[in-house]
Design an enzyme around this catalytic site. Structure first.
Site, short mmCIF file in Angstrom:
data_model
loop_
_atom_site.label_atom_id
_atom_site.label_comp_id
_atom_site.label_asym_id
_atom_site.label_seq_id
_atom_site.Cartn_x
_atom_site.Cartn_y
_atom_site.Cartn_z
N CYS A 165 20.46 42.55 41.50
CA CYS A 165 20.59 43.63 40.53
C CYS A 165 19.71 43.45 39.30
O CYS A 165 19.67 44.33 38.43
CB CYS A 165 22.05 43.78 40.12
SG CYS A 165 23.12 44.07 41.55
N HIS A 305 24.93 44.94 31.19
CA HIS A 305 25.04 45.00 32.64
C HIS A 305 26.33 45.72 33.00
O HIS A 305 26.33 46.60 33.86
CB HIS A 305 25.00 43.59 33.22
CG HIS A 305 24.88 43.56 34.71
ND1 HIS A 305 23.86 44.20 35.39
CD2 HIS A 305 25.66 42.98 35.66
CE1 HIS A 305 24.01 44.01 36.69
NE2 HIS A 305 25.10 43.28 36.88
N GLU A 316 29.97 38.73 29.91
CA GLU A 316 28.90 39.33 29.12
C GLU A 316 29.35 39.53 27.67
O GLU A 316 28.55 39.36 26.74
CB GLU A 316 28.46 40.66 29.73
CG GLU A 316 27.20 41.21 29.09
CD GLU A 316 26.60 42.38 29.86
OE1 GLU A 316 25.47 42.78 29.52
OE2 GLU A 316 27.25 42.89 30.80
N LYS A 337 26.39 52.42 33.41
CA LYS A 337 26.89 52.37 34.79
C LYS A 337 28.21 53.12 34.93
O LYS A 337 28.61 53.48 36.04
CB LYS A 337 27.07 50.92 35.25
CG LYS A 337 25.78 50.16 35.52
CD LYS A 337 26.06 48.78 36.09
CE LYS A 337 24.78 48.00 36.34
NZ LYS A 337 24.13 47.56 35.09
N HIS A 342 26.32 51.83 39.81
CA HIS A 342 25.45 50.65 39.80
C HIS A 342 24.31 50.88 40.78
O HIS A 342 24.50 50.88 41.99
CB HIS A 342 26.26 49.42 40.18
CG HIS A 342 25.55 48.12 39.96
ND1 HIS A 342 24.22 48.04 39.64
CD2 HIS A 342 26.00 46.84 40.03
CE1 HIS A 342 23.88 46.77 39.52
NE2 HIS A 342 24.95 46.03 39.74
N PHE A 403 23.48 38.96 41.83
CA PHE A 403 24.04 37.95 42.72
C PHE A 403 23.00 36.84 42.94
O PHE A 403 21.81 37.11 43.10
CB PHE A 403 24.40 38.56 44.07
CG PHE A 403 25.62 39.45 44.04
CD1 PHE A 403 26.49 39.45 42.97
CD2 PHE A 403 25.91 40.28 45.12
CE1 PHE A 403 27.62 40.27 42.95
CE2 PHE A 403 27.03 41.09 45.12
CZ PHE A 403 27.88 41.09 44.04
#
Length: 415
Positions: A165, A305, A316, A337, A342, A403
């Protein structure tokens, strides 16, 4: 070496909120959710039955039938976004040194739909291999920048970035670095993704990564909310034209803002989970700010994010408080998002556009769908819940984490 200045001169997007940058931005500012029941396949037996699809998409509106057969959906989205950005920047191939124009493009997965269709056809057949000659060229993650370069004749550096991502943020960072080191004058950069299919949804469901709020898709993406239960998958493409400042000025280009810094780190912690204290996220923001010569107190907006996952949002938040200290409470923070879903490998590009237009328009898009505060997340921070907020934005950061522990941040600054 004296580093060159880098600016943004063009934007393009096709997203769950619109088929252009203007449509996408209008819906972002208005707090519109792009989530709905999946139409691309029958998802009735899946744990998650909704996603943020590009609405009313028809490849025939953009490509002739013969051309479309050679392109996976992720590449189609990428070419469409890049075309809008090239036009927005006023790039005329006949007036450019084509050896000085490159393409760096991000995708986390690439041609997943093509892979699914080809392997499904083979397994349902009699065992005789009847694969399309376009199978491999449609599937590979580097093919989209190849197509973009061929469309315009751009002969500069050309490759794809893959970091889950964080992919399109890494692409933007690479383009930024290549220009400021004098390796090229202009880059088409960004990312695209098209993983809303049986394999994509089924795979993320197996990881328990997706929200299963099937009864209310539009409120399913709930960053920083106590009831968040996973991310909502999105799709689309987004493109930025990065250009050496002097080159842009010489041709009279419209300039949105300057790119001043980029950071990249690894969590080195877990296959899919972030470091619980947000150490990788902390370091990537610190590195990006240091790279740009920006003091944390100069930052106005962080597009986080913020995926709406139980662990990620907490980590975060911790990282932001560590990096910014007391100034964290002066920031606007938002997760777009909550509206786009996403976009996986394309997330950084579409969210960079949100940062750039926040600078240009003095408006911070909201984080929608907040219902209940999470006691593990500091509610005193300004997450721009519910409605967009007007604010002069001189410096904005876009965060993306993938990831494998990949972290990337880019810093944008008003000229």
């Amino acid at each position: 070496m004296e580093l060159k200045r880098v600016v943004v001169t063009g934007l393009g997007a096709i997203s769950p909120l619109g088929k252009t940058v203007d449509e996408t931005w209008t819906n972002l500012v208005n707090g519109v959710s792009g989530a709905a029941t999946i139409t691309r396949f029958d998802a009735s037996k899946f744990k998650t039955q909704f996603a943020c699809e590009v609405k009313g998409y028809d490849a025939n509106d953009y490509f002739d039938r013969k051309e479309a057969r050679k392109l996976d959906l992720y590449a189609q989205f990428g070419i469409i976004a890049a075309d809008e950005a090239v036009k927005d920047a006023g790039l005329d191939p006949e007036k450019l040194d084509l050896d000085e124009v490159g393409v760096i493009w991000g995708t986390g997965i690439g041609g997943l739909l093509t892979f699914l269709e080809e392997v499904t056809a083979f397994t349902q057949g009699d065992g005789t291999p009847r694969f399309s000659p376009f199978f491999i060229p449609k599937m590979i993650a580097d093919i989209c920048p190849g197509h973009i370069s061929m469309k315009y004749g751009f002969r500069g550096p050309n490759f794809g970035t893959v970091s889950a991502c964080a992919s399109s943020t890494n692409a933007i960072a690479d383009a930024f670095n290549y220009i400021r080191m004098g390796k090229a004058k202009v880059f088409v950069t960004g990312g695209s993704e098209a993983a809303i299919n049986q394999a994509g949804v089924g795979g993320f469901n197996a990881m328990q990564a997706l929200s299963t709020r099937n009864d209310d898709p539009k409120t399913a993406s709930r960053p920083f909310d106590k009831g968040r239960d996973g991310f909502v998958m999105g799709e689309g493409g987004a493109s930025l034209i990065l250009e050496e400042y002097e080159h842009a000025v010489a041709r009279g280009a419209k300039i949105y803002c300057e790119v001043v810094g980029a950071g990249m780190t690894a969590d080195a912690h877990h296959l899919t989970a972030p470091h619980p204290e947000g150490l990788g996220a902390k370091r990537v923001m610190h590195n990006a700010l240091k790279d740009g010569g920006i003091d944390p107190t100069e930052v106005d907006y962080v597009n986080v994010h913020g995926t709406s996952t139980p662990l990620g949002d907490i980590a975060e938040t911790k990282a932001i408080k560590d990096v910014f200290g007391e100034h964290a409470f002066n920031l606007n923070i938002s997760s777009t998002k909550s509206m786009t879903g996403h976009l996986l490998g394309a997330a950084g590009a579409i969210e960079s556009i949100a940062c750039i237009l926040a600078i240009k328009n003095g408006i911070v898009p909201p984080t929608i769908n907040h219902v209940e505060d999470d006691p593990e997340i500091d509610s005193a921070l300004n997450y721009t819940f519910h409605k967009a907020q007007q604010r002069e934005v001189k410096v904005a950061i876009s965060n993306t984490f993938g990831f494998g522990g990949h972290n990337a941040s880019v810093v944008y600054k008003a000229l």
